[in-house]
Motif scaffolding. Structure first.
Motif, short mmCIF file in Angstrom:
data_model
loop_
_atom_site.label_atom_id
_atom_site.label_comp_id
_atom_site.label_asym_id
_atom_site.label_seq_id
_atom_site.Cartn_x
_atom_site.Cartn_y
_atom_site.Cartn_z
N ASP A 1 0.71 -1.37 -0.01
CA ASP A 1 -0.15 0.14 0.04
C ASP A 1 0.80 1.27 0.05
OD1 ASP A 1 -2.23 -1.21 -0.09
OD2 ASP A 1 -2.84 -1.21 2.06
N CYS B 1 0.34 2.94 -2.98
CA CYS B 1 -0.99 3.67 -2.97
C CYS B 1 -0.64 4.97 -2.47
CB CYS B 1 -2.12 2.98 -2.31
SG CYS B 1 -3.50 3.86 -2.49
N ASN B 2 0.03 4.99 -1.26
CA ASN B 2 0.33 5.99 -0.66
C ASN B 2 1.17 7.25 -1.38
OD1 ASN B 2 -0.93 5.29 1.84
ND2 ASN B 2 1.06 4.26 2.59
N SER C 1 -4.59 4.38 -7.81
CA SER C 1 -3.33 3.95 -7.68
C SER C 1 -3.03 2.98 -9.01
CB SER C 1 -2.89 3.34 -6.42
OG SER C 1 -1.61 2.96 -6.67
N TYR C 2 -4.04 2.13 -9.07
CA TYR C 2 -3.91 1.26 -10.58
C TYR C 2 -3.90 2.19 -11.81
CZ TYR C 2 -5.09 -2.12 -13.81
OH TYR C 2 -5.30 -3.14 -15.06
N TRP D 1 -10.92 3.21 0.60
CA TRP D 1 -9.78 2.55 0.47
C TRP D 1 -9.54 1.69 -0.97
CZ3 TRP D 1 -8.50 -2.64 -0.47
CH2 TRP D 1 -6.98 -3.02 -0.38
N ASP E 1 -9.09 4.32 -3.80
CA ASP E 1 -7.77 4.72 -3.61
C ASP E 1 -6.99 3.65 -4.50
OD1 ASP E 1 -8.47 6.99 -2.19
OD2 ASP E 1 -7.83 6.36 -0.19
N GLN E 2 -7.25 2.35 -4.07
CA GLN E 2 -6.54 1.23 -4.55
C GLN E 2 -6.61 1.57 -6.50
OE1 GLN E 2 -4.40 -1.03 -3.29
NE2 GLN E 2 -4.54 0.29 -1.26
N THR F 1 0.94 7.64 -4.87
CA THR F 1 0.06 8.31 -5.78
C THR F 1 -0.89 8.99 -5.05
OG1 THR F 1 -1.12 6.17 -5.60
CG2 THR F 1 0.55 6.05 -7.20
#
Length: 470
Positions: free
Chosen positions: A334, A337-338, A450-451, A443, A446-447, A340
């Motif tokens: 993660d 993700c943080n 990021s993807y 969450w 957010d994933q 991005t």
């Protein structure tokens, strides 16, 4: 955080008449001066959206839809319809047109911003209280609700309330990523199921995975210059179209991990032609649906279409110790993700320019719009429908998403290849499926953000076409 003031344009009551069908019974404020029961031409099919096909089979439902703006033709407005049905015995003041055993009415809120889930909760409470009165001629409660909704400023971050991506991931699991990629490819996608409220909510939940799409990316989702003058969508002949955003073209080229313009082999081309010929010859007469034998033949014929993502069927989640070590992703990833999350999404081009230039997003469509989807100006769409006649018109769409069966079908072999999940895709989807139920909607979104950022970044790298996750 920006605030939306006076979000509600109008509140409209739609009832079902045993001879006239769905019709407007009240508008506040009036949309046509001096005619409280009349709608503007661009919204003349609103009653069919508010009381959808098959609604009589349910006691209540909430349907989301979009319409073209009236004052600004290039702007989209958003509708929330709360439907209820009660026995006629519960009506205190009966009218002559109440000849059936039940009374069906729907209250619609038309708003300037996509406040679907936020307003749906409040509208449902208002409609329940209005039905308890038992006198539908008393509309003061609805008029007070209109004023109350406009006196309560709403923030932009409240637009995603009520759109559960947790439920989406729980139901579709790894195939949720296929739905996400379908949006990026800008194909003609039909989401079919029942009831209508579930269809429209599921469609919007998928959209909410795209960063800022629901909040800012639907401004032209119901607008297109059509070639047919009788189309339900507003037509402005002076309006001109711009070129499709180059960022969107890049996404279409690389969303599957490789360029889409790769030439197919001669054998694949022949298979594609045979498949298209078969689909074009296939007949879906309504009478077939009522005959058991013919229905079985229809089902077997439909199964010849390519079903996408069958190997990603929903299963009970495995324990971490039982999962394949090649698929396991530790929560420490993660950190990507943080990273991005620190990027300004506006600088990434979000929201992506998907729903414009002839590509439409209509969470629910009534049967009156069926032929309209074949208009040459409609280059693509993602629409929801509950009438079986939509599903039978296979020549109108590229992909059929069976919501109740959680099945994705297409007769396009090229598209099927583009939607195959790579090993990296499966790692990402597995991570989201395993942890999404405990981490929450924010969450999960957010994933996917990021993807998408890594996918965009990968598309800019020469000679590298695969999105990699550690």
């Amino acid at each position: 955080m920006s605030v939306i003031s006076d979000p509600v344009i109008s509140i409209i009551v739609v009832g079902f008449h045993h001879k006239k069908g769905c019709q407007v019974e009240h508008c506040y404020p009036e949309l046509v001066a001096g005619r409280p029961m009349e709608l503007p031409t661009a919204w003349r099919h609103l009653p069919a959206l508010a009381l959808p096909d098959g609604s009589h089979n349910y006691l209540s439902d909430i349907i989301f839809f979009t319409l073209p703006g009236l004052s600004e033709p290039e702007h989209t407005v958003f509708g929330i319809s709360c439907f209820r049905q009660i026995p006629v015995e519960q009506v205190v003041l009966k009218t002559e047109d109440m000849t059936r055993s039940s009374v069906q009415k729907s209250v619609c809120v038309i708003c300037r911003a996509p406040l679907f889930g936020r307003l749906a909760i409040k509208l449902e409470l208002v409609v329940r209280a209005w039905f308890l009165q038992g006198d539908f001629s008393q509309t003061k409660l609805l008029e007070d609700a209109f004023k109350h909704l406009n006196n309560c400023p709403i923030q932009m971050d409240q637009m995603l309330e009520g759109l559960s991506v947790q439920r989406l991931i729980e139901n579709w699991r790894h195939k949720a990523l296929l739905l996400f990629k379908l949006l990026l490819l800008r194909k003609k996608v039909l989401i079919y199921g029942a009831p209508a409220g579930s269809v429209s909510a599921a469609l919007l939940s998928v959209l909410s995975l795209l960063p800022l799409c629901v909040e800012k990316g639907l401004n032209r989702a119901a607008n297109v210059i059509l070639s047919r003058p009788l189309s339900p969508i507003f037509v402005d002949n002076e309006q001109t179209l711009n070129n499709i955003d180059t960022g969107t073209e890049i996404m279409e080229s690389y969303v599957n991990g490789s360029e889409q313009n790769d030439e197919l082999s001669q054998k694949e081309n022949e298979n594609m032609r045979e498949e298209k010929d078969r689909v074009s010859r296939q007949s879906f007469d309504e009478n077939v649906l009522t005959d058991v034998v013919d229905r079985q033949e229809l089902t077997s014929g439909r199964e010849k279409c390519h079903s996408i993502g069958e190997k990603y069927k929903s299963q009970k989640p495995l324990l971490d110790a039982q999962q394949s070590p090649t698929m396991a992703r530790d929560m420490s990833v993660d950190g990507l993700c943080n990273l991005t999350g620190q990027i300004n999404q506006a600088e990434c081009g979000f929201p992506l320019s998907l729903f414009q230039e002839g590509y439409l997003c209509l969470p629910y469509l009534s049967l009156q719009y069926l032929d309209w989807l074949a208009d040459p100006a409609v280059e693509g769409f993602v629409v929801g429908a509950s009438n079986v006649l939509f599903k039978q018109k296979r020549q109108l769409f590229d992909v059929l998403v069976e919501l109740n069966e959680m099945r994705i079908e297409t007769s396009d072999l090229t598209l099927k290849r583009q939607l195959v999940l790579s090993t990296e895709d499966l790692r990402f989807a597995d991570h989201v499926v395993r942890h999404g139920m405990t981490q929450g909607d924010g969450w999960i979104r957010d994933q996917f953000t990021s993807y998408l950022i890594y996918l965009l970044r990968t598309s800019l790298l020469p000679g590298i076409y695969i999105l990699c996750f550690p």
